[in-house]
Structures are given as C-alpha cells and as structure tokens.
Design a protein around this motif. Structure first.
Motif, PDB file in Angstrom:
ATOM      1  N   LEU A   1       0.828  -1.194   0.000  1.00  0.00           N
ATOM      2  CA  LEU A   1       0.000   0.000   0.000  1.00  0.00           C
ATOM      3  C   LEU A   1       0.871   1.257   0.000  1.00  0.00           C
ATOM      4  CD1 LEU A   1      -2.599  -1.000   2.766  1.00  0.00           C
ATOM      5  CD2 LEU A   1      -2.677  -1.495   0.322  1.00  0.00           C
ATOM      6  N   SER A   2       0.390   2.278  -0.694  1.00  0.00           N
ATOM      7  CA  SER A   2       1.066   3.576  -0.630  1.00  0.00           C
ATOM      8  C   SER A   2       0.788   4.210   0.736  1.00  0.00           C
ATOM      9  CB  SER A   2       0.550   4.485  -1.746  1.00  0.00           C
ATOM     10  OG  SER A   2      -0.815   4.819  -1.512  1.00  0.00           O
TER      11      SER A   2
ATOM     12  N   GLU B   1      -0.514   7.008   1.276  1.00  0.00           N
ATOM     13  CA  GLU B   1      -1.869   7.579   1.234  1.00  0.00           C
ATOM     14  C   GLU B   1      -2.920   6.501   1.511  1.00  0.00           C
ATOM     15  OE1 GLU B   1      -4.859  10.025  -1.821  1.00  0.00           O
ATOM     16  OE2 GLU B   1      -2.808   9.490  -2.438  1.00  0.00           O
ATOM     17  N   GLU B   2      -2.750   5.317   0.907  1.00  0.00           N
ATOM     18  CA  GLU B   2      -3.694   4.226   1.133  1.00  0.00           C
ATOM     19  C   GLU B   2      -3.659   3.764   2.585  1.00  0.00           C
ATOM     20  OE1 GLU B   2      -4.038   1.779  -3.043  1.00  0.00           O
ATOM     21  OE2 GLU B   2      -2.125   1.643  -1.961  1.00  0.00           O
ATOM     22  N   LYS B   3      -2.472   3.692   3.164  1.00  0.00           N
ATOM     23  CA  LYS B   3      -2.354   3.301   4.569  1.00  0.00           C
ATOM     24  C   LYS B   3      -3.060   4.307   5.471  1.00  0.00           C
ATOM     25  CE  LYS B   3       2.074   0.871   4.143  1.00  0.00           C
ATOM     26  NZ  LYS B   3       3.509   0.901   4.517  1.00  0.00           N
TER      27      LYS B   3
ATOM     28  N   GLU C   1      -5.506   6.343   4.713  1.00  0.00           N
ATOM     29  CA  GLU C   1      -6.949   6.235   4.524  1.00  0.00           C
ATOM     30  C   GLU C   1      -7.509   5.053   5.306  1.00  0.00           C
ATOM     31  OE1 GLU C   1      -7.675   5.916   0.375  1.00  0.00           O
ATOM     32  OE2 GLU C   1      -7.281   8.036  -0.054  1.00  0.00           O
ATOM     33  N   ALA C   2      -6.808   3.920   5.245  1.00  0.00           N
ATOM     34  CA  ALA C   2      -7.261   2.732   5.963  1.00  0.00           C
ATOM     35  C   ALA C   2      -7.217   2.952   7.468  1.00  0.00           C
ATOM     36  CB  ALA C   2      -6.383   1.533   5.586  1.00  0.00           C
TER      37      ALA C   2
ATOM     38  N   ASP D   1      -9.394  -5.101   3.112  1.00  0.00           N
ATOM     39  CA  ASP D   1      -9.166  -3.724   3.537  1.00  0.00           C
ATOM     40  C   ASP D   1     -10.484  -3.098   3.976  1.00  0.00           C
ATOM     41  OD1 ASP D   1     -10.558  -3.071   1.208  1.00  0.00           O
ATOM     42  OD2 ASP D   1      -8.768  -2.488   0.088  1.00  0.00           O
TER      43      ASP D   1
ATOM     44  N   ARG E   1     -12.453  -1.257   2.475  1.00  0.00           N
ATOM     45  CA  ARG E   1     -13.460  -1.222   1.415  1.00  0.00           C
ATOM     46  C   ARG E   1     -14.005  -2.610   1.089  1.00  0.00           C
ATOM     47  NH1 ARG E   1     -10.518   2.959  -2.869  1.00  0.00           N
ATOM     48  NH2 ARG E   1     -10.736   4.843  -1.590  1.00  0.00           N
TER      49      ARG E   1
ATOM     50  N   ARG F   1      -7.354  -8.382  -0.242  1.00  0.00           N
ATOM     51  CA  ARG F   1      -6.000  -7.958  -0.565  1.00  0.00           C
ATOM     52  C   ARG F   1      -4.987  -9.097  -0.500  1.00  0.00           C
ATOM     53  NH1 ARG F   1      -5.905  -2.272  -1.172  1.00  0.00           N
ATOM     54  NH2 ARG F   1      -3.870  -2.791  -2.055  1.00  0.00           N
TER      55      ARG F   1
END
Length: 239
Positions: free
Chosen positions: A62-63, A65-67, A69-70, A121, A123, A127
C-alpha cells in the motif's frame, strides 16, 4: 474439425466458392454446438493456465496515502489506531480427496475442506488470499507459513512500527498482528478492548460472505467438485 469430417468427404472440403453445398438444419446446429463447445473449452483452459501456479495472492503493498486512509477509517470504526486490514480464515468445502490424504482435509466442522486465509481492507476488497492448506490445518499454521507474514516481518524489521492487521484468537499476537485478550474479566479494560476489536474485525466476516455469495460454488451447501489442487486454483481465481 472432426465433426465436419464426419459430415463431408475430402472432395466437399475442397469445393470452391462457386459451388454450392447443402447442409440440413440438424447438421448446422450440430456444427454450431461443436464450435461453442470448443471455444468454451479453450477459454476454460486459458483461465486454468493463468491460475496454474497461483496458490496465493498478495496485494498488500500500500502507498502511504492508502495506509493513512485505511488507518483513519478503521480508527473511526472503534478507536483502534494503525489498522490497515483484517485477517481471518474460512473453510471451502470440497469432495473427499483420495483416501491417503483424507485425514489432512477433514476439518473440525466435520467435512473435507481447504482452510483459506484472507485479508480485506476497509473497502471490503480482498488484498491477500492463501488457499494452500488442507482443512485440518490450524489458522496459526496457515498464518505462520504464509508469505504475508514474511512480508510484514521484513517491513517491521525495516522500521515500520505503526501498522497492524487485526486477527481473531486463532492467530498469534505479533508486532504487526493484534489479537484479542483471552478470557478477560467482565467490564475490564481488556474486555472493552475486545469489544472494539470485534467491532473493527467484523468487516472480514462480511467480506467473506460477499465473496461466497458472488461465487456460490464456494458455499458449504454447494462444495467444489474438484481435486484439492484444482479447488485451490478456483478459490484464488475467485478472490
């Protein structure tokens, strides 16, 4: 095509475009059915070839940003910081394998299965999937031998200290995997944490439910009518 060979002799096959040949309707339908059967066979084989060497799938890179957000989403759920995903196991029912292997696939629920480890994740996207293990395998064994654990261990050793998965009591407590307290006293801080843990973790159970209802062959009521090896490929393909 063998079917055409059965319907026509060699002379018919070499006819020019200026000559006419007559085929009755049953023969035309038989030719169409044969074409469809062969095309479906080719497509199915291509799909199986893609999955031939796929016994697990990992998309946990994960980027930042993705981390973030999660972590924000899971924190808003119940107040546990640093969570990027949730892990759990599920049993995929299969036909009885050959007798010599049956003891490995007969699970505690009383049927033959694969023990599949999945990570979702926030959403509800799958994953990670590991479908290599027989139904008698414990969740902790599946976890300890997974490539995911190795990946998370390397990240931890490389300095990543604020990222975790959530797992139930069937998994070991690790620096990158948070599990609930065992047998906490009622109304204790540990009991409160377990409530928050359960509230955050239930997303994986819902994700598994969605997966099995989308691919209904994975439901225990249906079971996969294939060898364990082919059932593994089907599960990974579905995930």
């Amino acid at each position: 095509m063998a079917l055409l060979g059965n319907k026509f002799n060699d002379r018919h096959l070499s006819l020019g475009l200026h000559e006419q040949i007559y085929i009755d309707k049953p023969a035309i339908q038989e030719i169409k059915d044969e074409i469809i059967r062969r095309n479906n066979s080719i497509v199915n084989q291509l799909c199986l070839n893609v999955m031939e060497n796929s016994v697990h799938r990992i998309e946990m890179e994960l980027s930042e940003e993705e981390k973030n957000e999660a972590k924000l989403h899971f924190f808003q759920q119940a107040g546990i910081p640093g969570i990027i995903g949730v892990v759990d196991g599920t049993h995929i029912k299969i036909l009885a394998p050959k007798k010599a292997d049956q003891h490995m696939y007969y699970n505690r629920k009383g049927y033959f299965s694969l023990n599949v480890m999945l990570v979702c994740d926030y959403r509800m996207r799958i994953r990670y999937a590991d479908a290599r293990h027989a139904g008698a395998s414990h969740d902790s064994l599946v976890w300890n031998s997974s490539e995911l654990r190795g990946t998370l261990q390397r990240k931890y050793d490389g300095g990543e200290r604020s990222t975790w998965l959530l797992g139930d009591a069937g998994y070991p407590l690790e620096p990158f995997l948070i599990t609930p307290f065992r047998s906490p006293e009622v109304s204790s801080r540990q009991s409160l944490f377990n409530t928050k843990h359960s509230k955050t973790r239930n997303i994986i159970e819902r994700s598994i439910g969605v997966l099995k209802n989308r691919f209904r062959c994975l439901l225990a009521a249906r079971q996969l009518h294939y060898s364990p090896q082919k059932a593994t490929q089907i599960q990974i393909g579905a995930s």
